[in-house]
Design an enzyme around this catalytic site. Structure first.
Site, PDB file in Angstrom:
ATOM      1  N   MET A   1      -3.193 -36.113  53.501  1.00 52.12           N
ATOM      2  CA  MET A   1      -4.438 -35.358  53.637  1.00 52.12           C
ATOM      3  C   MET A   1      -4.287 -34.155  54.567  1.00 52.12           C
ATOM      4  O   MET A   1      -4.757 -33.058  54.274  1.00 52.12           O
ATOM      5  CB  MET A   1      -5.547 -36.282  54.153  1.00 52.12           C
ATOM      6  CG  MET A   1      -6.907 -35.606  54.192  1.00 52.12           C
ATOM      7  SD  MET A   1      -8.202 -36.666  54.842  1.00 52.12           S
ATOM      8  CE  MET A   1      -8.492 -37.765  53.474  1.00 52.12           C
TER       9      MET A   1
ATOM     10  N   LYS B   1     -16.012 -14.858  40.818  1.00 54.03           N
ATOM     11  CA  LYS B   1     -16.631 -16.194  40.811  1.00 54.03           C
ATOM     12  C   LYS B   1     -15.823 -17.163  41.667  1.00 54.03           C
ATOM     13  O   LYS B   1     -14.672 -16.888  42.011  1.00 54.03           O
ATOM     14  CB  LYS B   1     -16.752 -16.699  39.372  1.00 54.03           C
ATOM     15  CG  LYS B   1     -15.419 -16.924  38.665  1.00 54.03           C
ATOM     16  CD  LYS B   1     -15.646 -17.136  37.169  1.00 54.03           C
ATOM     17  CE  LYS B   1     -14.322 -17.365  36.459  1.00 54.03           C
ATOM     18  NZ  LYS B   1     -14.487 -17.340  34.977  1.00 54.03           N
TER      19      LYS B   1
ATOM     20  N   TYR C   1       3.774 -42.097  52.351  1.00 49.01           N
ATOM     21  CA  TYR C   1       3.016 -43.018  51.507  1.00 49.01           C
ATOM     22  C   TYR C   1       3.770 -43.325  50.218  1.00 49.01           C
ATOM     23  O   TYR C   1       4.305 -42.427  49.569  1.00 49.01           O
ATOM     24  CB  TYR C   1       1.665 -42.403  51.128  1.00 49.01           C
ATOM     25  CG  TYR C   1       0.675 -42.347  52.256  1.00 49.01           C
ATOM     26  CD1 TYR C   1       0.242 -43.505  52.899  1.00 49.01           C
ATOM     27  CD2 TYR C   1       0.150 -41.127  52.666  1.00 49.01           C
ATOM     28  CE1 TYR C   1      -0.684 -43.443  53.925  1.00 49.01           C
ATOM     29  CE2 TYR C   1      -0.780 -41.062  53.694  1.00 49.01           C
ATOM     30  CZ  TYR C   1      -1.188 -42.224  54.325  1.00 49.01           C
ATOM     31  OH  TYR C   1      -2.107 -42.161  55.326  1.00 49.01           O
TER      32      TYR C   1
HETATM   33  C1  LIG Z   1     -13.580 -16.357  34.502  1.00 53.39           C
HETATM   34  C2  LIG Z   1     -13.833 -15.418  33.406  1.00 53.39           C
HETATM   35  C3  LIG Z   1     -13.057 -14.255  33.247  1.00 53.39           C
HETATM   36  C4  LIG Z   1     -11.838 -13.980  34.098  1.00 53.39           C
HETATM   37  O1  LIG Z   1     -10.764 -14.713  33.571  1.00 53.39           O
HETATM   38  P1  LIG Z   1      -9.271 -14.581  34.137  1.00 53.39           P
HETATM   39  O2  LIG Z   1      -8.464 -15.411  33.220  1.00 53.39           O
HETATM   40  O3  LIG Z   1      -9.305 -15.132  35.517  1.00 53.39           O
HETATM   41  O4  LIG Z   1      -8.924 -13.143  34.107  1.00 53.39           O
HETATM   42  C5  LIG Z   1     -13.416 -13.360  32.259  1.00 53.39           C
HETATM   43  N1  LIG Z   1     -14.465 -13.602  31.438  1.00 53.39           N
HETATM   44  C6  LIG Z   1     -15.201 -14.722  31.536  1.00 53.39           C
HETATM   45  C7  LIG Z   1     -16.331 -14.938  30.594  1.00 53.39           C
HETATM   46  C8  LIG Z   1     -14.911 -15.665  32.500  1.00 53.39           C
HETATM   47  O5  LIG Z   1     -15.636 -16.775  32.592  1.00 53.39           O
END
Ligand SMILES: *Cc1c(COP(=O)(O)O)cnc(C)c1O
Length: 356
Positions: free
Chosen positions: A300, A34, A252
């Site tokens: 930035m 993801k 800054y």
């Molecule tokens: C993102 C996610 C994972 C992976 O989690 P990590 O801590 O990155 O290993 C596993 N299960 C679900 C439901 C998630 O949303």
């Protein structure tokens, strides 16, 4: 010459980490891709893992479709499930697997045009995180409704998610395990509980399927010691050097004031590339392989680093912001966040790939 900022992704390290997770778990493991594979480029990571991974997981439909369009044919699980009944048409057409975590999603399945016995579903229990998932007392009815819908190709995978698996000393995970055991007793279906921290720290929770994310990218959620290899090297170069006299303020806000003659390198990378602006003076980095630190505020497009102890360093010196020499967990800690956020926020600095 083009700007030297970049994020180099080591696909061999990614495969090493997946293999390690798979062996340690002993069952099957969905590689979580993801958020563009936590900033590492989901398509390239999926292609690199395809020969060895049991499947992939993403948050939602569009992320899965991007992988399918790139020719990825392995199973892909939608961790948030779908948002409308009509999405099941695409879920079915592309052979995606989907999480069901609230009653409306069961209704969508009942209403969907998906053919009988066509959908692969993971049914999510809220075992104590109190974010997504069915309450323990609602799980049996949800399971029965899914089975009665006639749309599933097999009983759902019974899944849950841990809130505190990265804290092996607290009892919360043990309690979640007990709730899971009681709520799912006697229900048909395989099981899946573990994210990365669960996989590393809670062998008794392994079940049939693991869902490792962050560990694939080499950021150990327990701080280290598991043989993971960093996958991303975020780097740039020193493109100007200056000398600060005692009393002179840098950048800054003038947040860093030299208390002695200080040699400062200007590095071509800033918060628009995803380096955290919240990183204070003293955040670790490496210059030509040698440990050093940030000075002053991150801007930035550029940031400033301490070259006082590195007389050899100068124009063109390589600066690693995180990677094999600089633990991204340490940078995150100094910046008041977690490695997940740093990695998935990398942008503008182009991704490059190596596979050795
Ligand atoms: C993102 C996610 C994972 C992976 O989690 P990590 O801590 O990155 O290993 C596993 N299960 C679900 C439901 C998630 O949303």
């Amino acid at each position: 010459m083009s700007r030297p900022a970049r994020a180099l992704i080591d696909l061999a390290a990614l495969r090493h980490n997946y293999r390690l997770a798979h062996q340690r778990h002993g069952g099957r493991a969905l590689a979580v891709l993801k958020a563009n594979a936590y900033g590492h480029g989901a398509v390239r990571c999926a292609q690199a893992l395809a020969p060895l991974a049991d499947g992939f997981a993403v948050a939602f439909l569009e992320e899965a479709l991007a992988l399918r369009e790139a020719g990825i044919r392995a199973p892909i699980l939608l961790l948030e499930g779908v948002f409308a009944a009509r999405d099941f048409e695409a879920v079915h057409r592309h052979g995606l697997w989907t999480v069901v975590h609230h009653a409306e999603q069961i209704r969508m399945i009942e209403l969907s045009e998906a053919p009988p016995a066509s959908l692969r579903v993971w049914l999510k229990l809220d075992s104590g995180m109190h974010r997504a998932g069915f309450a323990p007392q609602a799980l049996r009815e949800a399971h029965a409704r899914l089975m009665a819908s006639g749309k599933l190709d097999r009983p759902p995978v019974l899944m849950s998610h841990f809130a505190r698996a990265d804290e092996p000393e607290v009892q919360a995970t043990r309690r979640q395990l007990e709730v899971f055991g009681a709520a799912t007793a006697g229900l048909a279906g395989e099981t899946s509980l573990c994210n990365s921290a669960g996989l590393l720290a809670w062998p008794e929770a392994h079940g049939d399927w693991a869902r490792p994310g962050i560990l694939l990218y080499g950021a150990d959620p327990l701080g280290g010691g598991h043989g993971l290899r960093p996958v991303m090297r975020l780097s740039s170069e020193v493109f100007a050097v200056r000398q600060l006299a005692p009393g002179e303020a840098l950048g800054y806000g003038g947040s860093f004031v030299a208390d002695q003659p200080t040699r400062v390198g200007l590095v071509a990378l800033g918060y628009a590339d995803g380096y955290p602006r919240s990183a204070p003076t003293g955040t670790p980095l490496a210059v030509d392989g040698q440990a050093s630190r940030t000075l002053g505020r991150v801007s930035m497009d550029m940031m400033t680093v301490d070259l006082s102890q590195l007389p050899e360093a100068g124009l063109g010196s390589q600066v690693e912001l995180w990677g094999p020499q600089v633990d991204v967990n340490q940078v995150a800690q100094r910046a008041g966040t977690i490695a997940y956020e740093l990695l998935c926020n990398v942008k503008r600095a182009p991704l490059a790939y190596q596979d050795s």
